[in-house]
Design an enzyme around this catalytic site. Structure first.
Site, PDB file in Angstrom:
ATOM      1  N   ASN A   1       0.801  -1.227   0.000  1.00  0.00           N
ATOM      2  CA  ASN A   1       0.000   0.000   0.000  1.00  0.00           C
ATOM      3  C   ASN A   1       0.834   1.277   0.000  1.00  0.00           C
ATOM      4  O   ASN A   1       0.329   2.346  -0.300  1.00  0.00           O
ATOM      5  CB  ASN A   1      -0.954  -0.002   1.194  1.00  0.00           C
ATOM      6  CG  ASN A   1      -0.258  -0.304   2.502  1.00  0.00           C
ATOM      7  OD1 ASN A   1       0.680  -1.094   2.544  1.00  0.00           O
ATOM      8  ND2 ASN A   1      -0.679   0.321   3.573  1.00  0.00           N
TER       9      ASN A   1
ATOM     10  N   GLN B   1      -4.905  -4.169  -1.700  1.00  0.00           N
ATOM     11  CA  GLN B   1      -4.505  -3.215  -2.735  1.00  0.00           C
ATOM     12  C   GLN B   1      -4.622  -3.801  -4.132  1.00  0.00           C
ATOM     13  O   GLN B   1      -4.709  -3.068  -5.112  1.00  0.00           O
ATOM     14  CB  GLN B   1      -3.043  -2.780  -2.516  1.00  0.00           C
ATOM     15  CG  GLN B   1      -2.847  -1.871  -1.334  1.00  0.00           C
ATOM     16  CD  GLN B   1      -3.356  -0.465  -1.592  1.00  0.00           C
ATOM     17  OE1 GLN B   1      -3.304   0.045  -2.710  1.00  0.00           O
ATOM     18  NE2 GLN B   1      -3.859   0.170  -0.547  1.00  0.00           N
TER      19      GLN B   1
ATOM     20  N   SER C   1     -10.855  -5.606   0.706  1.00  0.00           N
ATOM     21  CA  SER C   1     -11.672  -4.602   1.373  1.00  0.00           C
ATOM     22  C   SER C   1     -12.397  -3.763   0.319  1.00  0.00           C
ATOM     23  O   SER C   1     -11.768  -3.223  -0.597  1.00  0.00           O
ATOM     24  CB  SER C   1     -10.761  -3.727   2.243  1.00  0.00           C
ATOM     25  OG  SER C   1     -11.519  -2.710   2.851  1.00  0.00           O
TER      26      SER C   1
ATOM     27  N   HIS D   1     -13.892  -0.834   0.075  1.00  0.00           N
ATOM     28  CA  HIS D   1     -13.729   0.600  -0.215  1.00  0.00           C
ATOM     29  C   HIS D   1     -12.472   0.884  -1.029  1.00  0.00           C
ATOM     30  O   HIS D   1     -12.331   1.972  -1.586  1.00  0.00           O
ATOM     31  CB  HIS D   1     -13.760   1.427   1.078  1.00  0.00           C
ATOM     32  CG  HIS D   1     -12.553   1.344   1.936  1.00  0.00           C
ATOM     33  ND1 HIS D   1     -11.614   2.348   1.986  1.00  0.00           N
ATOM     34  CD2 HIS D   1     -12.119   0.386   2.774  1.00  0.00           C
ATOM     35  CE1 HIS D   1     -10.667   2.007   2.831  1.00  0.00           C
ATOM     36  NE2 HIS D   1     -10.937   0.819   3.329  1.00  0.00           N
TER      37      HIS D   1
ATOM     38  N   THR E   1     -25.884 -10.964  12.308  1.00  0.00           N
ATOM     39  CA  THR E   1     -26.578 -10.792  11.031  1.00  0.00           C
ATOM     40  C   THR E   1     -25.644 -10.174  10.006  1.00  0.00           C
ATOM     41  O   THR E   1     -24.934  -9.219  10.302  1.00  0.00           O
ATOM     42  CB  THR E   1     -27.812  -9.889  11.234  1.00  0.00           C
ATOM     43  OG1 THR E   1     -28.632 -10.487  12.231  1.00  0.00           O
ATOM     44  CG2 THR E   1     -28.605  -9.723   9.953  1.00  0.00           C
TER      45      THR E   1
ATOM     46  N   CYS F   1      -2.875   4.489   7.673  1.00  0.00           N
ATOM     47  CA  CYS F   1      -3.051   3.971   9.034  1.00  0.00           C
ATOM     48  C   CYS F   1      -2.061   4.614   9.996  1.00  0.00           C
ATOM     49  O   CYS F   1      -2.274   4.607  11.204  1.00  0.00           O
ATOM     50  CB  CYS F   1      -2.868   2.465   9.078  1.00  0.00           C
ATOM     51  SG  CYS F   1      -3.510   1.629   7.647  1.00  0.00           S
TER      52      CYS F   1
HETATM   53  C1  LIG Z   1      -6.356  -0.464   3.361  1.00  0.00           C
HETATM   54  C2  LIG Z   1      -5.569  -1.696   3.581  1.00  0.00           C
HETATM   55  C3  LIG Z   1      -5.882  -2.545   4.626  1.00  0.00           C
HETATM   56  C4  LIG Z   1      -6.962  -2.230   5.613  1.00  0.00           C
HETATM   57  O1  LIG Z   1      -8.235  -2.333   5.070  1.00  0.00           O
HETATM   58  P1  LIG Z   1      -9.428  -1.480   5.716  1.00  0.00           P
HETATM   59  O2  LIG Z   1     -10.639  -2.154   5.229  1.00  0.00           O
HETATM   60  O3  LIG Z   1      -9.280  -0.088   5.211  1.00  0.00           O
HETATM   61  O4  LIG Z   1      -9.262  -1.554   7.190  1.00  0.00           O
HETATM   62  C5  LIG Z   1      -5.138  -3.700   4.781  1.00  0.00           C
HETATM   63  N1  LIG Z   1      -4.136  -4.012   3.928  1.00  0.00           N
HETATM   64  C6  LIG Z   1      -3.808  -3.212   2.898  1.00  0.00           C
HETATM   65  C7  LIG Z   1      -2.711  -3.623   1.972  1.00  0.00           C
HETATM   66  C8  LIG Z   1      -4.511  -2.029   2.688  1.00  0.00           C
HETATM   67  O5  LIG Z   1      -4.180  -1.245   1.659  1.00  0.00           O
END
Ligand SMILES: *Cc1c(COP(=O)(O)O)cnc(C)c1O
Length: 279
Positions: free
Chosen positions: A36, A64, A84, A86, A122, A210
């Protein structure tokens, strides 16, 4: 101009190192598919094969990679893969863990029997549906999207390397996430750079989101072998689908000016110039 350092960089996980690190009591290997911060894409297929050969479960954090790279769990031979939503324009607060058939994992949340007893409670149905829809869209347009991001990153990298001295591109030039650019500018401090870019309306980062707020240099940059003072001057710019080439020009023009201004204020730079060091 290259930075006046020649560290032996460790931007990729060496399969030989992994093979040597696995011990008889190793139960799990977990390696990020794409980093990331510096965008490096790891040789997951090769690494997973080593774990498999030694009978160790292999997990990859593909957060990523999803929506950016062609990810096929069977081809990669991974046991576990996480994503993830988003990060590929899906809703926040939802993600997925792929679990290969036959791989047994403990319950994550105890109580109800949802999700085959793995995660009680749920399910977040709108989140899950939203994630699937986003993923589908991402893969329908993958090639076009990648091409767009690659064009922007290449333009940024080429222009910055050409116009700003004492800069280093972190991560690999080719084998990187299409929208990721990460530089280290010598003699300046990443946080100041971020603030000044922010005043120009440019949103960037010095390490991972983070750890924003922390003033320590990026652990990733230190781990690949960058010295502290150079890791400190790092900047990450990540492009998305709405970014344009005009914006890249705007970033570059501002970067040239800001880096120059910060260097003029830097005692390290003054020293460097006085000594007439060669890059
Ligand atoms: C963003 C990210 C995460 C964390 O995911 P979130 O859903 O935002 O907590 C973990 N690993 C990598 C490589 C990321 O880029």
């Amino acid at each position: 101009m290259k930075l006046p350092i020649s560290p032996s960089m460790k931007e990729f996980v060496n399969p030989k190192d992994l093979a040597e690190a696995i011990r008889p009591d190793t139960t799990l290997v977990s390696i990020m598919m794409a980093n990331n911060e510096i965008g490096t894409i790891q040789p997951i297929k090769e690494l997973a094969a080593i774990a498999k050969e030694k009978g160790v479960i292999f997990h990859t954090d593909a957060v990523q990679a999803m929506g950016n790279l062609d990810v096929k769990v069977n081809d990669l031979n991974v046991d576990l893969l996480s994503m993830s939503a988003h990060k590929f324009y899906g809703p926040k607060g939802v993600g997925a863990l792929y679990v290969r058939k036959g791989v047994r994992i403990d319950s994550f949340v105890h109580g109800g029997a949802q999700e085959r007893n793995k995660r009680a409670g749920t399910e977040n149905v709108p989140g899950i549906v939203g994630m699937a829809a986003a993923l589908k869209l991402a893969y329908e347009n993958l090639e076009e999207y990648n091409k767009h991001l690659r064009k922007l990153s290449n333009k940024l990298i080429d222009s910055v390397m050409e116009r700003i001295p004492y800069v280093r591109l972190n991560g690999d030039r080719e084998n990187r996430l299409p929208g990721n650019v990460n530089f280290s500018f010598q003699f300046i401090e990443g946080e100041s750079l971020l603030l000044m870019l922010d005043m120009k309306g440019i949103q960037a980062s010095s390490g991972s989101a983070c750890t924003s707020g922390s003033l320590d240099p990026s652990h990733v940059l230190l781990a690949i072998g960058l010295p502290h003072e150079i890791a400190h001057g790092s900047l990450r710019i990540t492009f998305g689908e709405d970014n344009t080439e005009e914006q890249v020009d705007y970033i570059v023009d501002n970067l040239v000016e800001i880096v120059e201004r910060l260097r003029q204020m830097s005692p390290l730079y003054e020293d460097f110039v006085k000594k007439g060091q060669k890059a």
